[in-house]
Scaffold this motif. Structure first.
Motif, PDB file in Angstrom:
ATOM      1  N   GLU A 102      31.207  -1.359  32.494  1.00 48.44           N
ATOM      2  CA  GLU A 102      30.020  -1.186  33.318  1.00 48.44           C
ATOM      3  C   GLU A 102      28.720  -1.195  32.521  1.00 48.44           C
ATOM      4  N   ALA A 103      28.669  -0.488  31.442  1.00 46.83           N
ATOM      5  CA  ALA A 103      27.409  -0.326  30.736  1.00 46.83           C
ATOM      6  C   ALA A 103      26.945  -1.612  30.059  1.00 46.83           C
ATOM      7  N   LYS A 104      27.873  -2.358  29.516  1.00 51.96           N
ATOM      8  CA  LYS A 104      27.501  -3.531  28.737  1.00 51.96           C
ATOM      9  C   LYS A 104      27.603  -4.831  29.524  1.00 51.96           C
ATOM     10  N   GLY A 105      28.211  -4.815  30.692  1.00 51.42           N
ATOM     11  CA  GLY A 105      28.359  -6.029  31.476  1.00 51.42           C
ATOM     12  C   GLY A 105      29.369  -6.997  30.889  1.00 51.42           C
ATOM     13  N   LEU A 106      30.255  -6.535  30.032  1.00 55.09           N
ATOM     14  CA  LEU A 106      31.257  -7.386  29.397  1.00 55.09           C
ATOM     15  C   LEU A 106      32.597  -7.213  30.093  1.00 55.09           C
ATOM     16  N   ASN A 107      33.463  -8.213  29.979  1.00 58.59           N
ATOM     17  CA  ASN A 107      34.816  -7.994  30.477  1.00 58.59           C
ATOM     18  C   ASN A 107      35.588  -7.171  29.447  1.00 58.59           C
ATOM     19  N   LEU A 108      36.738  -6.693  29.814  1.00 60.97           N
ATOM     20  CA  LEU A 108      37.475  -5.769  28.946  1.00 60.97           C
ATOM     21  C   LEU A 108      37.933  -6.429  27.652  1.00 60.97           C
ATOM     22  N   ALA A 109      38.270  -7.714  27.709  1.00 65.72           N
ATOM     23  CA  ALA A 109      38.713  -8.398  26.494  1.00 65.72           C
ATOM     24  C   ALA A 109      37.583  -8.444  25.470  1.00 65.72           C
ATOM     25  N   ALA A 110      36.384  -8.772  25.909  1.00 66.08           N
ATOM     26  CA  ALA A 110      35.244  -8.821  24.994  1.00 66.08           C
ATOM     27  C   ALA A 110      34.891  -7.425  24.491  1.00 66.08           C
ATOM     28  N   LEU A 147      45.092   4.151  34.524  1.00 65.97           N
ATOM     29  CA  LEU A 147      44.759   5.571  34.443  1.00 65.97           C
ATOM     30  C   LEU A 147      43.410   5.909  35.080  1.00 65.97           C
ATOM     31  N   GLY A 148      42.614   4.882  35.395  1.00 70.54           N
ATOM     32  CA  GLY A 148      41.346   5.090  36.089  1.00 70.54           C
ATOM     33  C   GLY A 148      40.225   5.642  35.226  1.00 70.54           C
ATOM     34  N   GLU A 149      40.318   5.501  33.908  1.00 70.34           N
ATOM     35  CA  GLU A 149      39.250   5.953  33.035  1.00 70.34           C
ATOM     36  C   GLU A 149      38.098   4.960  33.054  1.00 70.34           C
ATOM     37  N   THR A 150      36.916   5.414  32.696  1.00 69.66           N
ATOM     38  CA  THR A 150      35.808   4.478  32.539  1.00 69.66           C
ATOM     39  C   THR A 150      36.036   3.702  31.245  1.00 69.66           C
ATOM     40  N   PRO A 151      35.547   2.489  31.146  1.00 66.87           N
ATOM     41  CA  PRO A 151      35.750   1.712  29.918  1.00 66.87           C
ATOM     42  C   PRO A 151      35.203   2.427  28.675  1.00 66.87           C
TER      43      PRO A 151
END
Length: 88
Positions: A12-20, A39-43
């Motif tokens: 959310e904060a960086k606008g990146l996908n999880l792989a990046a 687990l529903g944690e924030t990235p």
């Protein structure tokens, strides 16, 4: 009937996908994806948790190695005649 497609989680904060986000923060992508989706944690929390995990360090003859493969391929282990199976 087809199962609904699962949306890709975004950092959310960086606008990146999880792989990046995983590459940029040097954490395993699969572990990050599991913590965020399952687990529903924030990235950000998941990245912080994965960065704080302790890593196993292998020490042989006062030299440190990140993994067994690196130790097995070292000159020190080769000279001592140690094979990877022996080290594992």
């Amino acid at each position: 009937v087809q199962a609904p497609k699962q949306r890709k989680a975004k950092a959310e904060a960086k606008g990146l996908n999880l792989a990046a986000a995983a590459r940029n923060n040097n954490v395993p992508e699969t572990s990050l994806r599991h913590r965020v989706i399952e687990l529903g944690e924030t990235p950000e929390d998941a990245i912080r948790h994965l960065q704080n995990l302790t890593q196993t360090v292998y020490v042989y003859k006062r030299q440190t190695y990140k993994n067994i493969a690196e130790l097995a391929e070292s000159d020190v282990a080769r000279k001592a005649g140690l094979q990877r199976k022996t080290l594992e």
